[in-house]
Scaffold this motif. Structure first.
Motif, PDB file in Angstrom:
ATOM      1  N   UNK A  30       0.820  -1.216   0.000  1.00  0.00           N
ATOM      2  CA  UNK A  30       0.000   0.000   0.000  1.00  0.00           C
ATOM      3  C   UNK A  30       0.854   1.266   0.000  1.00  0.00           C
ATOM      4  N   UNK A  31       2.158   1.088   0.167  1.00  0.00           N
ATOM      5  CA  UNK A  31       3.046   2.248   0.155  1.00  0.00           C
ATOM      6  C   UNK A  31       3.182   2.949   1.485  1.00  0.00           C
ATOM      7  N   UNK A  32       2.741   2.297   2.582  1.00  0.00           N
ATOM      8  CA  UNK A  32       2.818   2.932   3.899  1.00  0.00           C
ATOM      9  C   UNK A  32       4.223   2.858   4.493  1.00  0.00           C
ATOM     10  N   UNK A  33       4.988   1.827   4.098  1.00  0.00           N
ATOM     11  CA  UNK A  33       6.362   1.677   4.578  1.00  0.00           C
ATOM     12  C   UNK A  33       7.231   1.274   3.393  1.00  0.00           C
ATOM     13  N   UNK A 156      -8.688 -16.815   6.580  1.00  0.00           N
ATOM     14  CA  UNK A 156      -9.353 -15.646   7.151  1.00  0.00           C
ATOM     15  C   UNK A 156      -8.740 -14.348   6.626  1.00  0.00           C
ATOM     16  N   UNK A 157      -7.439 -14.357   6.413  1.00  0.00           N
ATOM     17  CA  UNK A 157      -6.752 -13.146   5.971  1.00  0.00           C
ATOM     18  C   UNK A 157      -7.127 -12.741   4.541  1.00  0.00           C
ATOM     19  N   UNK A 158      -7.556 -13.679   3.726  1.00  0.00           N
ATOM     20  CA  UNK A 158      -7.897 -13.362   2.334  1.00  0.00           C
ATOM     21  C   UNK A 158      -9.025 -12.321   2.263  1.00  0.00           C
ATOM     22  N   UNK A 159     -10.200 -12.558   2.875  1.00  0.00           N
ATOM     23  CA  UNK A 159     -11.248 -11.520   2.816  1.00  0.00           C
ATOM     24  C   UNK A 159     -10.877 -10.253   3.571  1.00  0.00           C
ATOM     25  N   UNK A 160     -10.119 -10.394   4.668  1.00  0.00           N
ATOM     26  CA  UNK A 160      -9.714  -9.203   5.430  1.00  0.00           C
ATOM     27  C   UNK A 160      -8.861  -8.285   4.562  1.00  0.00           C
ATOM     28  N   UNK A 161      -7.921  -8.863   3.823  1.00  0.00           N
ATOM     29  CA  UNK A 161      -7.062  -8.057   2.960  1.00  0.00           C
ATOM     30  C   UNK A 161      -7.837  -7.466   1.792  1.00  0.00           C
ATOM     31  N   UNK A 162      -8.771  -8.223   1.248  1.00  0.00           N
ATOM     32  CA  UNK A 162      -9.591  -7.701   0.150  1.00  0.00           C
ATOM     33  C   UNK A 162     -10.356  -6.457   0.607  1.00  0.00           C
ATOM     34  N   UNK A 163     -10.972  -6.551   1.783  1.00  0.00           N
ATOM     35  CA  UNK A 163     -11.712  -5.413   2.331  1.00  0.00           C
ATOM     36  C   UNK A 163     -10.790  -4.226   2.549  1.00  0.00           C
ATOM     37  N   UNK A 164      -9.588  -4.497   3.085  1.00  0.00           N
ATOM     38  CA  UNK A 164      -8.626  -3.425   3.323  1.00  0.00           C
ATOM     39  C   UNK A 164      -8.232  -2.706   2.050  1.00  0.00           C
ATOM     40  N   UNK A 168      -9.161   1.250   0.981  1.00  0.00           N
ATOM     41  CA  UNK A 168      -8.079   2.202   0.713  1.00  0.00           C
ATOM     42  C   UNK A 168      -7.977   2.569  -0.763  1.00  0.00           C
ATOM     43  N   UNK A 169      -8.822   1.948  -1.592  1.00  0.00           N
ATOM     44  CA  UNK A 169      -8.832   2.247  -3.036  1.00  0.00           C
ATOM     45  C   UNK A 169      -7.458   2.025  -3.668  1.00  0.00           C
ATOM     46  N   UNK A 170      -6.787   0.963  -3.241  1.00  0.00           N
ATOM     47  CA  UNK A 170      -5.486   0.633  -3.805  1.00  0.00           C
ATOM     48  C   UNK A 170      -5.677  -0.002  -5.181  1.00  0.00           C
ATOM     49  N   UNK A 171      -4.668   0.119  -6.047  1.00  0.00           N
ATOM     50  CA  UNK A 171      -4.705  -0.476  -7.380  1.00  0.00           C
ATOM     51  C   UNK A 171      -5.132  -1.942  -7.278  1.00  0.00           C
TER      52      UNK A 171
END
Length: 214
Positions: A30-33, A156-164, A168-171
């Motif tokens: 996401x470019x945060x770090x 569980x992390x798959x849908x969590x990351x999709x939502x994230x 955040x409107x990431x590419x």
């Protein structure tokens, strides 16, 4: 607490680390770090004074606990009915392990091995309770549980990351890349979990044969 009872608490730190890596990977994409900040970010998160450490620990308990043991077994062994490895202890696992003497195994059950999945799982679990504290059994049990819980966390992390990513409107290509990585990890870890699970079941049978011979 028995040694077997400490397995989950010992594995918890590995699961927290797995969550941390995913969150850092997410932040990186996401470019945060950037790479130069990885060491700093990890040090801050894992600091005893950091609230993030406690958050990740509690979160790992919650996320890993979403699925029941049976559902986790389904995710690992890809079997809807009788997914637990003990259900195939005598008809499948034992027959593929060169360490197991079938004749010696039959003598434990007066010449007739359990046949149905339920009978096999019940019989195997009875043996496991006797040898749960054996070092080899304990170690294989630990790794099976760790891989199994990592499989559940990955799912569980798959849908969590999709939502994230969507929030955040990431590419969308970046999101697809991360999800493909998680799916690849799911297949790899589930295979490792299957191997550890079968090894765990076989180790109990080997120990039972060894003790019955003595």
């Amino acid at each position: 607490m028995t040694k077997a009872g400490t397995i989950k608490s010992t594995n918890r730190y590995w699961l927290v680390g797995y969550l941390l890596i995913n969150f850092l990977f997410f932040a990186l994409l996401c470019g945060f770090i950037d790479f130069s900040q990885w060491n700093v970010a990890i040090t801050k998160v894992l600091s005893p004074k950091s609230a993030a450490s406690l958050f990740l620990y509690v979160l790992s308990i919650i996320l890993e606990g979403i699925f029941s043991s049976d559902l986790k077994a389904v995710l690992v062994f890809w079997k809807i009915k009788n997914p637990l490895p003990g259900s195939r202890a005598f008809t499948d696992v034992a027959s593929k392990d060169p360490r197991i003497d079938f004749e010696a195994l039959k003598r434990i059950y007066s010449g007739k091995l359990p046949a149905t999945p339920q009978e096999q799982n019940t019989a195997w679990y009875s043996l496991y309770k006797k040898y749960a504290e054996n070092k080899v059994v304990l170690e294989s049990h630990r790794w099976f549980l760790l891989m199994r819980d990592m499989v559940a966390l990955t799912v569980v992390l798959i849908p969590i990351n999709i939502i994230g990513y969507l929030i955040l409107c990431i590419d969308i290509k970046i999101m697809y890349f991360h999800i493909l990585v998680l799916m690849g990890l799911y297949f790899l870890i589930s295979q490792a979990s299957r191997n550890y699970g079968n090894r765990f079941v076989a180790n109990v049978l080997v120990e039972a044969i060894s003790k019955s011979g003595n």
